[in-house]
Each structure stands twice: as structure tokens, then as C-alpha cells.
Scaffold this active site. Structure first.
Site, PDB file in Angstrom:
ATOM      1  CD  GLU A   1      -2.979  -1.307   0.681  1.00 52.85           C
ATOM      2  OE1 GLU A   1      -3.117  -0.318  -0.443  1.00 52.85           O
ATOM      3  OE2 GLU A   1      -3.915  -2.052   0.768  1.00 52.85           O
TER       4      GLU A   1
ATOM      5  CD  GLN B   1      -7.078  -0.039  -4.738  1.00 51.88           C
ATOM      6  OE1 GLN B   1      -7.803  -0.558  -3.660  1.00 51.88           O
ATOM      7  NE2 GLN B   1      -6.552  -1.067  -5.697  1.00 51.88           N
TER       8      GLN B   1
ATOM      9  NE  ARG C   1     -12.612  -2.430  -2.926  1.00 48.40           N
ATOM     10  CZ  ARG C   1     -11.430  -2.892  -3.245  1.00 48.40           C
ATOM     11  NH1 ARG C   1     -10.804  -3.884  -2.566  1.00 48.40           N
ATOM     12  NH2 ARG C   1     -10.610  -2.410  -3.951  1.00 48.40           N
TER      13      ARG C   1
END
Length: 736
Positions: free
Chosen positions: A234, A264, A610
Site C-alpha cells: 500500500e 486507491q 469491491r
DNA sequence: CCACATAATCTTTTT
DNA sequence: GATTATGTGG
């Protein structure tokens, strides 16, 4: 240098763990040397690449687990990674450092705390403590809290910290004036206060580490040598301080692999710097960039809708997700009257799906703000559908848990004034602000903690008899508990403390409906403590591993914020509240303009991706916000979804095209013109505290005039003309 | 000092 | 609507 056992694995040329990876994934695993940036879109098998890469580094004999550092953002991610790597290797990941930035920084800092002016037992503060500390600083500087709320000041400080800036490094143009003071002055005072408390806040863990590394090259070298390969998950969520930290650690071997997705990046408000990932190639010359674009999660329509949306953002590295799977169902959009209808429709669909055999856990309701969950909870309760709110009120953030932990903190760390303040009158023992003020006065005069000040003051007559007795009981209790902590297990100490402090009794006497639940929570806490031998270990766990017991595997509908859903996937995803002002959220628009809008758009992109099979968007015409009806327009994001991938399913027939609507966001907080307040009337301490001799005439604020009978250091025995004989601290009397 | 009542602010997202 | 700051009376 490599452990022979692993070398044997290296001989196994099959490398079975590579099978099933697509070419890009394989490249990302095998590109072990030099800086690597893996741009991994949503659902492209990122975690698999990460874990396989770690396993490969060990199995191929390039290093032992000892030489590996894997950094994540959440504890959950760290745990999962450790498990999966262990499974791939068929042995535990012992020696490998896998953890969050903060946990790893804390681990390093504990070893070298003295070098940055802390003791190795330093406490890690949570947000609550931080706020209270800032409030104290504001008060000390006589700044009006109405005009400059502690939260706001703290967020300004945090922003600097996220950028790796200490109080002396803040550029003047970034600073603001608060009437007589500047924010930087408060920042400096705040840091000084932290040091005297032997405490560090979350950002400090990294900042102190940075200072440690730059000021002590030998220490840095030790870690540089150790970590031959560094892996970061991340990466788009990292802030500048974290980036600097990584760069220092990776300097020696330059084997730094960062995995992330600029699309993201949703934590800009917390200081995350998308620029870190956008600039990677420039910061690490010769970096190899690998794109993972093949999506294994979602249908074509869902990916198409998400791609169309995110294409409206400028400044991307650019990826195009594709799938070999079906186009599937179109993403649906439904306009509803209000949030009640919204919840009803979602509830009905879940019910129908469940009847048709779908697991409840395959449904997720992803909201923009936590407050939106209520309508859904109420609805699901009405129709008796089990649900869980993920990440709502976390276990360790509950009041009773923090109180209990505060007790444990004072036991383990007598200097922890913030914890002491929290519980010294909880449960009620008749000690209020005035008694606290006395303790503070002594603490300042004697340069000692409140705990210590309490021990001192109970030997004097400074407090009224009731309060002194009360405080003495507390002081003696802590003495006893500290003794117990030496000899009995931590969990027993916790149970003992809750019992003897009267905390349990207080809750038992409490007739409010929440009280029984709180008692249960405390029992759960004691159980949690039982997993640790020493109190200090438990406290470290609490401050760093703030995620609560993730709902057990029961089959329930998931309700959570979009932020909380990152990294997860569900068969069917409901996305309510796609209205301008809600999503994109008004605050994001107001405060950061276009950058804020783009972050909201990335958030919307995360929300859509998602969904594996079905995505349902909703917008309501009106909505109850803060107890007031608010009418909203459909989200501008709806109009940005490519028509071929979406389907309108209501009869309102409103058009969604509203692009280019100007944003006349109202600015909040008109904090100009701070009125300079008069200097505080401080209680003047007698600077010459010593030097009182028997026979001296003295004056005391409360007891009046008297004569010193005996003096022992700072402690005086005085016969007052009216009040009689008292034991008093020298700081409280003046020579008459 | 405490208990109760009233008033104000709040909610964007969290390691 | 709910939690938290402030004010009043015991």
C-alpha cells in the site's frame, strides 16, 4: 551466509510457488534486485505477489528470513502476510520483520530510545491523549479554545509531522499566527511536553526514528545491513516521513520493492502523499516498474464503470484493468426518496438473496461516513437480518477499556500523567479540579509526575482531610498493584485493579442499559491481557495493534465505511448515499478543492471495485443529517459512469448529467482576528523553596500566618496561628 | 465536589 | 440524535 536449510530449498529448481502466476505477477516476484515499483490495480492478485515474493527470496537462498523487512499499513495485513508466507515456506517466518510502519518504528525506537531523549519504557499516546495534551498546551499559552479548537491545532501539527518536519524545520510560510503565538510555538511546546512525559505519539515513532538514523549513522548502518530486502505494501498510503524512513533503510542494498495503486490512494487527509508513488522512478533511479492490470475479481461491467469513473482524474500513472471473465450484470443506479427507503430497498434485496441461498456475508453495505450506518442497522434489525458493523466503535476505544488501560499504564509507567489524570477520580473519590491543581503545582515545582506528587502531598496537610484520605488510598493501592505486577501474571493484576479500584462496583451500581455490556467488555479485556506475560507487553500491543476482535466467522451482512472496505471483496456491494455533499463529501471539496474531489473519486473507485458480481448505487432526494433534512443532488460521480455499463432502475427519471456545476462550498471556521488576552494570573511559586529554618515566620494562602517548627528538605512542619500544626510543602508558603 | 439540567457542536475517512 | 461543554443548586 544463508542458512543451509534454505539453500536446500534453492536447489529445488521447480519453485512450485510460481505456478499459477501470470507473467506480470511472475516478473514482480522474480525482480528481486534493485528498486521495484509494482502498480497493482484492484483485484489483480497483489497480496499473492507480495507473499510469493517474500517466500521466493527465502526459498531461492538470496537471504534468510532475518534479512527481510515487510512493511504494511494495517496490523491485519501484516498478520495475513506472515501467515501466508509461513504457509508457502512451510515454516514460521521467524526472524523476518513483518509489521506496520509504526510497529516496526516503535520496535527500533525502544532499543535506542535514550539516543533521542526518551526512556525505553516510553508510552505511546492515542488520539485521545493527544487532544488532552494539546488542550493543556493551549491553556498554558492562554489561547482561546473556542477560536482554536485542540483538534484543529493538532491536525496542523500532525500535518507537519507527516512531512517529517520537527518544530525547528517548519517553513515560516507554512506557519500560522494565533494571536500572540504561532502554531509552531505550540508544536514545540507539545513536543517538549511529550518528552517530559516520556511519551511519543504515533507520528513521533517515525520522526524519532528519522532523527535517530540521521544523527547516529552507526545505528542506521546496523539496520541497513540487516535488511537486505525491503517490501512495502500500500505504498500509495505512505506519507513523506515514511518515505524518508524507507529511503534511509534501503540505501545500502537498494532492494526496495513498493507495491501500490495510485488509484486507491484515499488517505490524503491523513498526510498520505500520492506523490510518493508518482515520483518513485525519480526518487529511486533505475527503478523497474511493473503493472498488474489483469483483474481476477470483478465482472466486465463493474470494471468498466470503475475505469470510466477514475479516468476523470488527472495525474495518474495510468492503468487499465481488464478481465477475461464475463461482462456480467450492469451496475445499477436507483434514486430513492430518502435514507429510510434506501435502507428498505437494500434490506429487501438482501432478504430475497438470502432466501435464494446467498450467504449473508456475501453482502456488503459500504457507506461514505460512519453516521450513515444507522438507517441500515435499524432496518436490518426490523427485518431480523444479522449484520456486523466493521470498524465502528473499536474495542480499545471504548471508554471503560481506556479507563482500565489507564490504570494499567499508571502501574507500569508511574510517570504517565495523562493516564493518571484520566482515572484519578474515576470512579468518583471526591477528587476534583482543585485537588488536581495542587498536584500539578507540586509536580511542576518538584519536576515530578502527578503520581509522585500525590505520594508527596498525602504526607502533608495541603489537602482537606477527606480528600487526603481518598488520595492516600489511591496512592497505597497503586503501590500495592505495582508490587503485585512484579509477582503475579498481568491478567490477574488487571482483574485485581478493576476490583480494588472500585471500577467494577461503579459499573455494577450503574443502572444505565449500557453498563452490563461494559462489564462484559472489561472481562474481555482481562482475557486479552492473559495472552501477555508482562503488563508492558500488553500495553505495547494495545497502543500499536488497535484493531479489535474482527467479528467471528458468523454469517452476517457487512456494514462498513468505504475506507474500511479497502482490500476486501464481496459478491454484492450496496453503495448508498451517492449524492453531492455526501459522496463526494462536502468537507473534502471545501478544504482541498480539486485535489479533494480527486481523492473522493478514488474512494468511489475503491468502492466499486469491491464488488465481484453485483454493484448497486443509490442516491436519495433528501436525507436527515444532524437531525435536519437536507436535500441533495445525485452525485456528480454518477454522471461520470459510462452509460454502457450502468442501468437506471427507478422511475424518477431524473437526468444525472450535471457536470460542470460550480461548487460554491461554504467555508467553515472564520478564525481571523484573535483577540489578545491579558497575561494569565499564575499562582506564583516561591522560587527559593529551600532555606526555611525553624522559627521562621511564614504565610500560607489557606492557613494564614504561622511559625516553622521543623524543616526537612521541602517539607515543613508549621504551627499556624489559627489553623494549628500542619505539614506543608515549602512551595506553598512565603516568608512573612 | 457532585448531580442534574441546558446548550452547543458535531461527523469524512484511521495507523 | 448524541455526545460533550457549561451552568445551577444541593
Amino acid at each position: 551466509m544463508a542458512d543451509p536449510a534454505f539453500a536446500v530449498a534453492a536447489v529445488d529448481r521447480d519453485q512450485p510457488y510460481l505456478s499459477g502466476l501470470n507473467p506480470e505477477q511472475k516478473r514482480a516476484v522474480l525482480a528481486t534486485e534493485g528498486p521495484v515499483l509494482v502498480l497493482a490495480g484492484a483485484g489483480t492478485g497483489k497480496t499473492r505477489v507480495l507473499t510469493t515474493r517474500l517466500a521466493h527470496l527465502v526459498a531461492s537462498g538470496k537471504t534468510t528470513p532475518f534479512g527481510l523487512l515487510a512493511v504494511t499499513f494495517t496490523n491485519k495485513a501484516a498478520r495475513e502476510m506472515a501467515e501466508r508466507v509461513g504457509a508457502l515456506l512451510g515454516r514460521p517466518t521467524e526472524g523476518m520483520w513483518i509489521g506496520t510502519f509504526h510497529a516496526i518504528a516503535a520496535r527500533i525506537l525502544r532499543r535506542h530510545a535514550e539516543l533521542v531523549g526518551l526512556k525505553s519504557t516510553f508510552t505511546i499516546l492515542d488520539t485521545d491523549d493527544q487532544i488532552r495534551l494539546v488542550k493543556q498546551v493551549l491553556e498554558a499559552h492562554d489561547i482561546d479554545e473556542k477560536r482554536w479548537p485542540a483538534r484543529l491545532v493538532l491536525s496542523l501539527i500532525e500535518r507537519w509531522k507527516d512531512r517529517g518536519l520537527g518544530p525547528d524545520m517548519v517553513p515560516r510560510e507554512d506557519d500560522q499566527s494565533l494571536g500572540p503565538r504561532r502554531v509552531v510555538d505550540l508544536y514545540r511546546a507539545y513536543q517538549e511536553r511529550l518528552l517530559t512525559l516520556n511519551a511519543a505519539d504515533f507520528s513521533d515513532l517515525l520522526l524519532h526514528c528519522l532523527r535517530l538514523f540521521t544523527a547516529h549513522p552507526d545505528v542506521l548502518g546496523e539496520y541497513q545491513n540487516r535488511f537486505r530486502y525491503i517490501l512495502v505494501d500500500e505504498y500509495q498510503d505512505s506519507n513523506v516521513a515514511q518515505h524518508l524512513w524507507l529511503r534511509l533503510l534501503a540505501q545500502a542494498h537498494r532492494n526496495l520493492a513498493c507495491v501500490g495503486d495510485d488509484d486507491q490512494s484515499i488517505y490524503g487527509w491523513r498526510g498520505a502523499e500520492v506523490g510518493n508513488i508518482l515520483r518513485f522512478e525519480r526518487d529511486f533511479a533505475g527503478a523497474e516498474v511493473i503493472r498488474l492490470e489483469r483483474n481476477y475479481r470483478s465482472t466486465g461491467h463493474i470494471l468498466g464503470a470503475a475505469a470510466g469513473l477514475i479516468a476523470h482524474n488527472a495525474g495518474r500513472l495510468g492503468k487499465t484493468l481488464w478481465t477475461e471473465g464475463d461482462a456480467g450484470e450492469k451496475v445499477t443506479i436507483r434514486g430513492v426518496w430518502d435514507e429510510t427507503e434506501e435502507a428498505r430497498q437494500v434490506g429487501e434485496e438482501i432478504e430475497a438473496g438470502h432466501r435464494a441461498g446467498a450467504a449473508l456475508a456475501s453482502f456488503a453495505i459500504l457507506v461514505r461516513t460512519g453516521a450513515q450506518t444507522r438507517a441500515f442497522e435499524e432496518r436490518l434489525i426490523t427485518i431480523a437480518v444479522p449484520y456486523r458493523v466493521v470498524g465502528g466503535l473499536r474495542f480499545y476505544e471504548r471508554q471503560e477499556i481506556r479507563d482500565a488501560i489507564a490504570y494499567l499504564r499508571v502501574i507500569a509507567q508511574p510517570d504517565d500523567d495523562l493516564a493518571f489524570e484520566r482515572i484519578y477520580n474515576t470512579p468518583r473519590r471526591g477528587l476534583g479540579d482543585s485537588a488536581l491543581a495542587v498536584l500539578h503545582t507540586i509536580g511542576r515545582a518538584r519536576v515530578c509526575s502527578l503520581s509522585r506528587a500525590a505520594e508527596i502531598v498525602v504526607e502533608t496537610d495541603e489537602l482537606s482531610p477527606q480528600r487526603r484520605t481518598s488520595l492516600r488510598r489511591l496512592v497505597e493501592s497503586f503501590r500495592r498493584w505495582r508490587g503485585a505486577a512484579e509477582s503475579i501474571p498481568a491478567a490477574e493484576v488487571a482483574a485485581l485493579v478493576l476490583e480494588e479500584s472500585g471500577y467494577t462496583a461503579m459499573l455494577q451500581a450503574d443502572k444505565s442499559p449500557t453498563a452490563p455490556g461494559r462489564l462484559e467488555n472489561l472481562q474481555e479485556l482481562v482475557r486479552a491481557v492473559a495472552e501477555f506475560a508482562r503488563l508492558a507487553e500488553f500495553l505495547e500491543h494495545v497502543s500499536l495493534v488497535m484493531d479489535a476482535a474482527t467479528g467471528n466467522g458468523a454469517d452476517m451482512v457487512n456494514i462498513m465505511t468505504v475506507h474500511g472496505a479497502k482490500g476486501l471483496e464481496f459478491h454484492t456491494v450496496f453503495l448508498p448515499g451517492w449524492e453531492d455533499g455526501i459522496f463526494p463529501h462536502q468537507m473534502a471539496l471545501d478544504e482541498k478543492g480539486n485535489a479533494g474531489l480527486e481523492e473522493e473519486r478514488r474512494l468511489a473507485h475503491v468502492a466499486l471495485t469491491r464488488a465481484k458480481v453485483r454493484a448497486r448505487l443509490y442516491f436519495a432526494g433528501r436525507r436527515l443529517v444532524h437531525g435536519q433534512w437536507q436535500t441533495n443532488l445525485p452525485s456528480r460521480f454518477l454522471a461520470e459512469l459510462p452509460a454502457e455499463h450502468v442501468e437506471r432502475q427507478d422511475s424518477f427519471g431524473q437526468t444525472l448529467g450535471n457536470a460542470g456545476r460550480p461548487n460554491h462550498g461554504m467555508r467553515r471556521g472564520d478564525h481571523h482576528r484573535v483577540i489578545a488576552a491579558p497575561a494569565p494570573i499564575a499562582y506564583q511559586l516561591n522560587p527559593a523553596a529551600d532555606g526555611f529554618l525553624p522559627g521562621n515566620r511564614v504565610f500560607h494562602q489557606k492557613f494564614g500566618y504561622g511559625r516553622v517548627r521543623a524543616a526537612e528538605g521541602n517539607r515543613l512542619d508549621i504551627v499556624f496561628d489559627k489553623a494549628g500544626e500542619k505539614k506543608v510543602m515549602a512551595e506553598f508558603v512565603q516568608k512573612a
